[in-house]
Design an enzyme around this catalytic site. Sequence first.
Site, mmCIF file in Angstrom:
data_model
loop_
_atom_site.group_PDB
_atom_site.id
_atom_site.type_symbol
_atom_site.label_atom_id
_atom_site.label_comp_id
_atom_site.label_asym_id
_atom_site.label_seq_id
_atom_site.Cartn_x
_atom_site.Cartn_y
_atom_site.Cartn_z
ATOM 1 N N ASP A 69 0.861 -1.186 0.000
ATOM 2 C CA ASP A 69 0.000 0.000 0.000
ATOM 3 C C ASP A 69 0.898 1.236 0.000
ATOM 4 O O ASP A 69 2.016 1.195 0.508
ATOM 5 C CB ASP A 69 -0.895 -0.007 1.248
ATOM 6 N N GLU A 112 -15.049 -9.593 -4.695
ATOM 7 C CA GLU A 112 -15.120 -10.041 -3.302
ATOM 8 C C GLU A 112 -16.530 -9.801 -2.753
ATOM 9 O O GLU A 112 -17.079 -8.729 -2.920
ATOM 10 C CB GLU A 112 -14.077 -9.287 -2.469
ATOM 11 N N LEU A 169 -17.334 -10.484 0.618
ATOM 12 C CA LEU A 169 -17.356 -10.456 2.085
ATOM 13 C C LEU A 169 -18.134 -9.239 2.569
ATOM 14 O O LEU A 169 -18.154 -8.196 1.905
ATOM 15 C CB LEU A 169 -15.928 -10.425 2.655
ATOM 16 N N LYS A 227 -21.056 -8.768 -9.614
ATOM 17 C CA LYS A 227 -20.760 -8.096 -8.337
ATOM 18 C C LYS A 227 -21.686 -6.902 -8.133
ATOM 19 O O LYS A 227 -22.296 -6.735 -7.075
ATOM 20 C CB LYS A 227 -19.290 -7.665 -8.316
ATOM 21 N N ALA A 259 -25.234 -8.216 -7.447
ATOM 22 C CA ALA A 259 -25.450 -8.760 -6.102
ATOM 23 C C ALA A 259 -25.679 -7.622 -5.109
ATOM 24 O O ALA A 259 -26.626 -7.653 -4.305
ATOM 25 C CB ALA A 259 -24.255 -9.611 -5.677
ATOM 26 N N ASN A 260 -24.839 -6.594 -5.172
ATOM 27 C CA ASN A 260 -25.014 -5.486 -4.233
ATOM 28 C C ASN A 260 -26.316 -4.736 -4.476
ATOM 29 O O ASN A 260 -26.977 -4.302 -3.531
ATOM 30 C CB ASN A 260 -23.819 -4.528 -4.315
ATOM 31 N N CYS A 300 -19.975 0.329 0.040
ATOM 32 C CA CYS A 300 -20.259 -0.360 -1.223
ATOM 33 C C CYS A 300 -21.633 -0.104 -1.833
ATOM 34 O O CYS A 300 -21.719 0.219 -3.015
ATOM 35 C CB CYS A 300 -20.082 -1.858 -1.023
ATOM 36 N N PHE A 301 -22.698 -0.288 -1.051
ATOM 37 C CA PHE A 301 -24.030 -0.307 -1.664
ATOM 38 C C PHE A 301 -24.309 0.942 -2.501
ATOM 39 O O PHE A 301 -24.653 0.847 -3.677
ATOM 40 C CB PHE A 301 -25.111 -0.471 -0.595
HETATM 41 N N1 LIG Z 1 -15.072 -2.883 2.086
HETATM 42 C C1 LIG Z 1 -15.729 -3.961 1.719
HETATM 43 O O1 LIG Z 1 -16.391 -4.599 2.516
HETATM 44 C C2 LIG Z 1 -15.666 -4.445 0.298
HETATM 45 C C3 LIG Z 1 -16.188 -5.707 -0.001
HETATM 46 C C4 LIG Z 1 -16.124 -6.164 -1.324
HETATM 47 C C5 LIG Z 1 -15.528 -5.378 -2.303
HETATM 48 N N2 LIG Z 1 -15.011 -4.154 -1.983
HETATM 49 C C6 LIG Z 1 -14.326 -3.399 -3.025
HETATM 50 O O2 LIG Z 1 -12.914 -3.591 -2.851
HETATM 51 C C7 LIG Z 1 -12.193 -2.411 -3.200
HETATM 52 C C8 LIG Z 1 -11.355 -1.962 -2.028
HETATM 53 O O3 LIG Z 1 -12.205 -1.613 -0.960
HETATM 54 P P1 LIG Z 1 -11.655 -1.360 0.501
HETATM 55 O O4 LIG Z 1 -12.831 -1.195 1.374
HETATM 56 O O5 LIG Z 1 -10.641 -2.384 0.838
HETATM 57 O O6 LIG Z 1 -10.918 0.055 0.290
HETATM 58 P P2 LIG Z 1 -9.901 0.777 1.267
HETATM 59 O O7 LIG Z 1 -9.997 2.224 0.981
HETATM 60 O O8 LIG Z 1 -10.084 0.278 2.658
HETATM 61 O O9 LIG Z 1 -8.453 0.248 0.790
HETATM 62 C C9 LIG Z 1 -7.887 0.558 -0.439
HETATM 63 C C10 LIG Z 1 -6.385 0.767 -0.225
HETATM 64 O O10 LIG Z 1 -5.747 0.898 -1.493
HETATM 65 C C11 LIG Z 1 -4.651 1.773 -1.350
HETATM 66 N N3 LIG Z 1 -4.216 2.256 -2.657
HETATM 67 C C12 LIG Z 1 -4.878 3.051 -3.529
HETATM 68 N N4 LIG Z 1 -4.162 3.244 -4.648
HETATM 69 C C13 LIG Z 1 -2.998 2.557 -4.493
HETATM 70 C C14 LIG Z 1 -1.851 2.363 -5.313
HETATM 71 N N5 LIG Z 1 -1.777 2.901 -6.525
HETATM 72 N N6 LIG Z 1 -0.842 1.609 -4.823
HETATM 73 C C15 LIG Z 1 -0.919 1.049 -3.599
HETATM 74 N N7 LIG Z 1 -1.998 1.189 -2.778
HETATM 75 C C16 LIG Z 1 -3.025 1.932 -3.223
HETATM 76 C C17 LIG Z 1 -5.181 2.847 -0.439
HETATM 77 O O11 LIG Z 1 -4.105 3.549 0.183
HETATM 78 C C18 LIG Z 1 -6.024 2.036 0.551
HETATM 79 O O12 LIG Z 1 -5.309 1.696 1.721
HETATM 80 C C19 LIG Z 1 -13.249 -1.412 -3.667
HETATM 81 O O13 LIG Z 1 -13.371 -1.505 -5.052
HETATM 82 C C20 LIG Z 1 -14.516 -1.910 -3.006
HETATM 83 O O14 LIG Z 1 -15.665 -1.560 -3.717
HETATM 84 C C21 LIG Z 1 -15.062 -3.688 -0.708
HETATM 85 O O1 LIG Z 2 -31.307 -6.461 6.645
HETATM 86 C C1 LIG Z 2 -30.437 -5.575 6.586
HETATM 87 C C2 LIG Z 2 -29.101 -5.832 6.181
HETATM 88 C C3 LIG Z 2 -28.205 -4.776 6.135
HETATM 89 N N1 LIG Z 2 -28.593 -3.536 6.491
HETATM 90 C C4 LIG Z 2 -27.615 -2.432 6.421
HETATM 91 O O2 LIG Z 2 -27.008 -2.446 5.141
HETATM 92 C C5 LIG Z 2 -25.677 -1.963 5.214
HETATM 93 C C6 LIG Z 2 -24.725 -2.937 4.551
HETATM 94 O O3 LIG Z 2 -24.619 -4.118 5.331
HETATM 95 P P1 LIG Z 2 -23.844 -5.418 4.863
HETATM 96 O O4 LIG Z 2 -24.237 -5.750 3.503
HETATM 97 O O5 LIG Z 2 -24.048 -6.438 5.897
HETATM 98 O O6 LIG Z 2 -22.310 -4.950 4.948
HETATM 99 P P2 LIG Z 2 -21.248 -4.550 3.818
HETATM 100 O O7 LIG Z 2 -19.922 -4.748 4.430
HETATM 101 O O8 LIG Z 2 -21.596 -3.236 3.236
HETATM 102 O O9 LIG Z 2 -21.392 -5.686 2.697
HETATM 103 C C7 LIG Z 2 -22.037 -5.477 1.446
HETATM 104 O O10 LIG Z 2 -21.162 -4.835 0.547
HETATM 105 C C8 LIG Z 2 -19.928 -5.554 0.316
HETATM 106 C C9 LIG Z 2 -19.063 -4.671 -0.549
HETATM 107 O O11 LIG Z 2 -19.346 -4.782 -1.899
HETATM 108 C C10 LIG Z 2 -20.264 -6.903 -0.314
HETATM 109 O O12 LIG Z 2 -19.057 -7.613 -0.546
HETATM 110 C C11 LIG Z 2 -21.175 -7.687 0.617
HETATM 111 O O13 LIG Z 2 -21.535 -8.911 0.005
HETATM 112 C C12 LIG Z 2 -22.424 -6.847 0.896
HETATM 113 O O14 LIG Z 2 -23.248 -7.511 1.834
HETATM 114 C C13 LIG Z 2 -25.388 -1.748 6.698
HETATM 115 O O15 LIG Z 2 -25.541 -0.383 7.013
HETATM 116 C C14 LIG Z 2 -26.447 -2.578 7.382
HETATM 117 O O16 LIG Z 2 -26.766 -2.089 8.658
HETATM 118 C C15 LIG Z 2 -29.879 -3.271 6.901
HETATM 119 O O17 LIG Z 2 -30.220 -2.148 7.224
HETATM 120 N N2 LIG Z 2 -30.771 -4.308 6.939
#
Ligand SMILES: NC(=O)c1ccc[n+]([C@@H]2O[C@H](COP(=O)([O-])OP(=O)(O)OC[C@H]3O[C@@H](n4cnc5c(N)ncnc54)[C@H](O)[C@@H]3O)[C@@H](O)[C@H]2O)c1
Ligand SMILES: O=c1ccn([C@@H]2O[C@H](COP(=O)(O)OP(=O)(O)O[C@H]3O[C@H](CO)[C@@H](O)[C@H](O)[C@H]3O)[C@@H](O)[C@H]2O)c(=O)[nH]1
Length: 464
Positions: A35, A162, A164, A222, A225-226, A278-279
């Site tokens: 990073d 992803e 999660l 992806k 799903a969201n 994300c959403f």
């Molecule tokens: N947060 C979630 O739950 C979740 C779940 C599924 C998918 N995603 C997706 O995954 C991606 C990452 O999300 P996140 O929540 O981990 O973001 P984040 O902001 O927590 O982390 C991203 C990291 O990338 C680094 N970065 C950016 N440009 C860079 C570069 N050129 N070289 C090295 N490092 C660099 C940033 O400094 C930061 O630490 C997004 O596209 C998001 O939509 C997030």
């Molecule tokens: O019945 C429900 C379920 C969720 N939430 C809200 O919805 C938001 C999102 O919740 P959740 O989806 O559990 O967490 P995220 O970490 O945002 O995960 C979503 O977004 C991720 C990033 O893309 C995806 O990877 C996951 O599959 C998807 O669930 C939160 O504010 C929750 O409180 C509600 O209000 N009611």
Amino acid sequence: MKIKNICCIGAGYVGGPTMAVIAQKCPEIDVTVVDINEKRIAAWNDEDVENIPVYEPGLPEVVKEARGKNLFFSTEVDAAIDKADMIFISVNTPTKTYGIGKGMAADLKWIELCARQIARVAKNDKIVVEKSTLPVRTAAALKDILDNTGNGVKYQILSNPEFLAEGTAIQDLKKPDRVLIGGDVETSEGKEAMEALVNIYASWVPRENILTTNVWSSELSKLTANAFLAQRVSSINAMSELCEKTGADVNEVAKAVGMDSRIGAKFLKSSVGFGGSCFQKDILNLVYIAKSFGLKEVADYWEQVIIMNDHQKRRFAANIVKTLYNTVSGKKIAVLGWAFKKDTNDTRESAAIYVADYLLNEHAEIVVYDPTVKEEQVYADLDYLNTRSSEENRSKVTVVKDAYVACEEAHAVAVLTEWDEFKELDWQTVYRNMLKPAFLFDGRRLLDRKTKEEVGFEYYAIGN
Ligand SMILES: NC(=O)c1ccc[n+]([C@@H]2O[C@H](COP(=O)([O-])OP(=O)(O)OC[C@H]3O[C@@H](n4cnc5c(N)ncnc54)[C@H](O)[C@@H]3O)[C@@H](O)[C@H]2O)c1
Ligand SMILES: O=c1ccn([C@@H]2O[C@H](COP(=O)(O)OP(=O)(O)O[C@H]3O[C@H](CO)[C@@H](O)[C@H](O)[C@H]3O)[C@@H](O)[C@H]2O)c(=O)[nH]1
């Protein structure tokens, strides 16, 4: 093809936990997470695993087991790219805040920088994996950059979105509903690259749960799903308002509806509105993509999910003002919970930020308590909205380390995150120390109406 070295660019909420689990499950593979954020990398390397930058149940244990053995966190991006056979791109893809597509399209600046850096550094063939959530057809742009600015190196681009959810990341990673891998299904090199990634996951995920598709289906799945998940929350939240008008109870409605196996019980919990990084971002991106293809009805359909969510946050805040005799000016409102859901320290797009902002516009004084969110984060979130000066946010908002202290002398308490510890509070003590009448607004349907009313609260809950 056997992968020996993995590099992941981006040590955030996805890169960190995902790579930690891959390293734990595949001890024969060296995994380096890089990073540009030095502070973040230092925190991942903190001797005390409780200080890693992502709060996620079970994560410290996984990091402790693998870190220093085959899991490494580093700021040396070039070196990690050079060494790797497979490179995951897991950088942020937020909504654009400028130019074309402002407020809707995903900002792919960081993705492109990664591609150019890989192209500059790579000396041998690489598999590049899109882990970030990306607009459909981004792989074509990546391939274009890699193939045209590289030095004869051959690249295979895979999409491996992803799924999660924060707060349950480790459980989701260890036992995913499915792993999705999109790649070039037309060529033998493409199929070989996909198989290499399938083999990594197959170390712990049953093969039948690993789905392979073409790249575009994977990228679009992806976003889909969201959109579907968020749509369920907006659907039940729309019903919550109708419940409040009619005497129906949204929890009872959700249960009755969810018992239909065609509908299912999950993701029907009415709330103050969905948050998270994300959403909203992904639906806006979907809306933008649909619009860019001229699909107005498709765009409008999905945009409504966001409109409903904004309405839910606003009407929750407006109800606080209305209930407190149409003014909260100078009144102290305790906000319990700032994270966008329980079991995370992530506050991105949290409903709490918008509710607090609304109340601050009405001149309320806000006291915030959240078990994992740091004081500076609360101010940063409010400052980011740019509604008022940073000084004003600091003078009107106090962040405390104790829920009881937050509620002392408050006119009202608003529960905005469903932290388990809020259920366990001694609500009698909370009530005793508040101004009367003591108002309690439950944005999560976390508390029990009967017992709270017995204590003496004026209790208001979403959808009831
Ligand atoms: N947060 C979630 O739950 C979740 C779940 C599924 C998918 N995603 C997706 O995954 C991606 C990452 O999300 P996140 O929540 O981990 O973001 P984040 O902001 O927590 O982390 C991203 C990291 O990338 C680094 N970065 C950016 N440009 C860079 C570069 N050129 N070289 C090295 N490092 C660099 C940033 O400094 C930061 O630490 C997004 O596209 C998001 O939509 C997030
Ligand atoms: O019945 C429900 C379920 C969720 N939430 C809200 O919805 C938001 C999102 O919740 P959740 O989806 O559990 O967490 P995220 O970490 O945002 O995960 C979503 O977004 C991720 C990033 O893309 C995806 O990877 C996951 O599959 C998807 O669930 C939160 O504010 C929750 O409180 C509600 O209000 N009611």
